[in-house]
Motif scaffolding. Structure first.
Motif, PDB file in Angstrom:
ATOM      1  N   HIS A  71       0.767  -1.399   0.100  1.00 32.33           N
ATOM      2  CA  HIS A  71       0.106  -0.058   0.081  1.00 32.33           C
ATOM      3  C   HIS A  71       0.918   1.216  -0.099  1.00 32.33           C
ATOM      4  N   GLU A  72       1.779   1.195   0.657  1.00 36.09           N
ATOM      5  CA  GLU A  72       2.850   2.409   0.790  1.00 36.09           C
ATOM      6  C   GLU A  72       3.351   2.733  -0.523  1.00 36.09           C
ATOM      7  N   SER A  73       3.687   1.522  -1.356  1.00 36.03           N
ATOM      8  CA  SER A  73       4.206   1.676  -2.471  1.00 36.03           C
ATOM      9  C   SER A  73       3.116   2.334  -3.505  1.00 36.03           C
ATOM     10  N   ILE A  74       1.991   2.084  -3.521  1.00 40.23           N
ATOM     11  CA  ILE A  74       0.938   2.386  -4.343  1.00 40.23           C
ATOM     12  C   ILE A  74       0.927   4.151  -3.914  1.00 40.23           C
ATOM     13  N   THR A  76       3.108   6.089  -2.976  1.00 39.73           N
ATOM     14  CA  THR A  76       4.165   6.960  -3.147  1.00 39.73           C
ATOM     15  C   THR A  76       4.171   6.867  -4.614  1.00 39.73           C
ATOM     16  N   MET A  77       3.859   6.001  -5.456  1.00 38.70           N
ATOM     17  CA  MET A  77       3.661   6.165  -6.883  1.00 38.70           C
ATOM     18  C   MET A  77       2.671   7.057  -7.252  1.00 38.70           C
ATOM     19  N   SER A  78       1.486   7.135  -6.535  1.00 37.90           N
ATOM     20  CA  SER A  78       0.345   8.180  -7.026  1.00 37.90           C
ATOM     21  C   SER A  78       0.999   9.480  -6.722  1.00 37.90           C
ATOM     22  N   ALA A  79       1.485   9.750  -5.773  1.00 42.82           N
ATOM     23  CA  ALA A  79       1.938  11.075  -5.295  1.00 42.82           C
ATOM     24  C   ALA A  79       2.967  11.706  -6.513  1.00 42.82           C
ATOM     25  N   ALA A  80       4.042  10.599  -6.806  1.00 42.68           N
ATOM     26  CA  ALA A  80       5.010  10.884  -7.990  1.00 42.68           C
ATOM     27  C   ALA A  80       4.111  11.229  -9.152  1.00 42.68           C
ATOM     28  N   ALA A  81       3.103  10.221  -9.694  1.00 46.13           N
ATOM     29  CA  ALA A  81       2.337  10.541 -10.780  1.00 46.13           C
ATOM     30  C   ALA A  81       1.802  12.186 -10.904  1.00 46.13           C
ATOM     31  N   GLU A  82       1.326  12.286  -9.659  1.00 55.77           N
ATOM     32  CA  GLU A  82       0.574  13.709  -9.476  1.00 55.77           C
ATOM     33  C   GLU A  82       1.556  14.616 -10.017  1.00 55.77           C
ATOM     34  N   GLN A  83       2.838  14.703  -9.523  1.00 58.41           N
ATOM     35  CA  GLN A  83       3.746  15.680  -9.768  1.00 58.41           C
ATOM     36  C   GLN A  83       4.135  15.808 -11.332  1.00 58.41           C
ATOM     37  N   ILE A  84       3.943  14.541 -11.901  1.00 60.42           N
ATOM     38  CA  ILE A  84       4.141  14.740 -13.428  1.00 60.42           C
ATOM     39  C   ILE A  84       3.120  15.511 -14.075  1.00 60.42           C
ATOM     40  N   GLY A  85       1.869  15.320 -13.586  1.00 61.87           N
ATOM     41  CA  GLY A  85       0.896  16.056 -14.417  1.00 61.87           C
ATOM     42  C   GLY A  85      -0.443  15.292 -14.170  1.00 61.87           C
ATOM     43  N   GLN A  86      -1.723  15.663 -14.889  1.00 61.13           N
ATOM     44  CA  GLN A  86      -2.772  15.256 -14.780  1.00 61.13           C
ATOM     45  C   GLN A  86      -3.004  14.138 -15.372  1.00 61.13           C
ATOM     46  N   VAL A  87      -3.256  12.882 -14.735  1.00 62.06           N
ATOM     47  CA  VAL A  87      -3.492  11.583 -15.137  1.00 62.06           C
ATOM     48  C   VAL A  87      -4.974  11.545 -15.762  1.00 62.06           C
TER      49      VAL A  87
END
Length: 265
Positions: A71-74, A76-87
């Motif tokens: 769950h922590e990996s999910i 962390t990934m989600s937060a990083a994706a949000e920094q990249i841009g709107q998914v």
């Protein structure tokens, strides 16, 4: 309305399980349709060759580490994706399988499959939907299987997980439709992948399989290109909660009720 309903230019697609197999084919199809990608794998280094390939198509590819059983990996990934841009698009592809007779399946086998295929898909969808909801737009494509609707011996936990994906898809479609998010299940039939490659080395089994498929061949990865782009695009804007089977027709049942007659030329 866009002139080309299948054009994904300017959109960002997140694909889980993209270090090999069908995940990469989904990524190529979406990139060719104009999307930039966020691609994930348990080991970020495994994504390097695919990043190079997508960039050669003129699209961006952002690699992120993700273990869908953690769950922590999910998060962390989600937060990083949000920094990249709107998914705009999520392809929930990460999965695994263990082929055994039901009486030989262990507690750990069962947990591995359900935690990866079903629980992982839910919590990835949950986190990405939280980002989609404020924008009132999203396309979530959960990857199921012909086993979402069909049973096969030796795959009991896997069929349970893929049947769960179909039901999960319908529930999330109902809940998030008001937020402009469609949720559909793309269900491949029998395709040769890294997971099942050994099966296709048995010609007797391949002949048996092909005999049950109305189109008389196993799937080829590019057979899924149109389906994933369709479900990710404006072309499917009024379709949600559905399971799209791309299986050569094996889910018809493929059991003969009469003697097989040769086709007339």
């Amino acid at each position: 309305m866009a002139e080309n309903l299948f054009d994904l230019t300017g959109q960002l697609a997140l694909i889980t399980g993209a270090s090999r197999g069908l995940g990469q084919y989904f990524g190529r199809a979406l990139a060719r349709a104009g999307a930039d990608l966020i691609i994930t794998s348990r080991k970020k280094a495994d994504l390097a060759p695919f990043v190079t390939e997508i960039e050669a198509l003129g699209r961006k590819a952002h690699p992120l580490e993700l273990d869908v059983r953690d769950h922590e990996s999910i998060l962390t990934m989600s937060a990083a994706a949000e920094q990249i841009g709107q998914v705009h698009i999520l392809v929930n592809n990460a999965g695994c399988n263990v082929r055994k007779p039901a009486v030989d399946v262990t507690w750990d086998d069962y947990n591995l499959i359900l935690e990866t295929n079903l629980r992982g898909s839910f919590f990835v969808a949950q986190q990405i939907a939280k980002q989609m909801i404020p924008h009132r737009y999203g396309r979530i494509v959960n990857i199921g299987s012909v086993t979402s609707v069909f049973g096969f011996a030796g795959l009991a936990p896997y069929t349970a997980s893929r049947g769960g994906i179909r039901q999960l898809t319908m529930s999330l479609a109902d809940e998030w439709g008001r937020d402009g998010i469609t949720v559909n299940c793309l269900a491949p039939g029998w395709f040769q992948t890294a997971q099942n490659k050994v099966l296709y080395e048995n010609q007797e089994w391949v002949d048996y399989l092909v005999d049950r498929i109305p189109l008389k061949r196993p799937g080829e990865p590019h057979d899924l290109d149109g389906a994933v782009v369709f479900l990710a695009s404006e072309a499917s804007r009024y379709i949600t909660g559905q399971t799209l089977l791309v299986d050569g027709g094996i889910s018809t049942g493929a059991t003969r009720a009469t003697v097989q007659l040769a086709s007339k030329s």
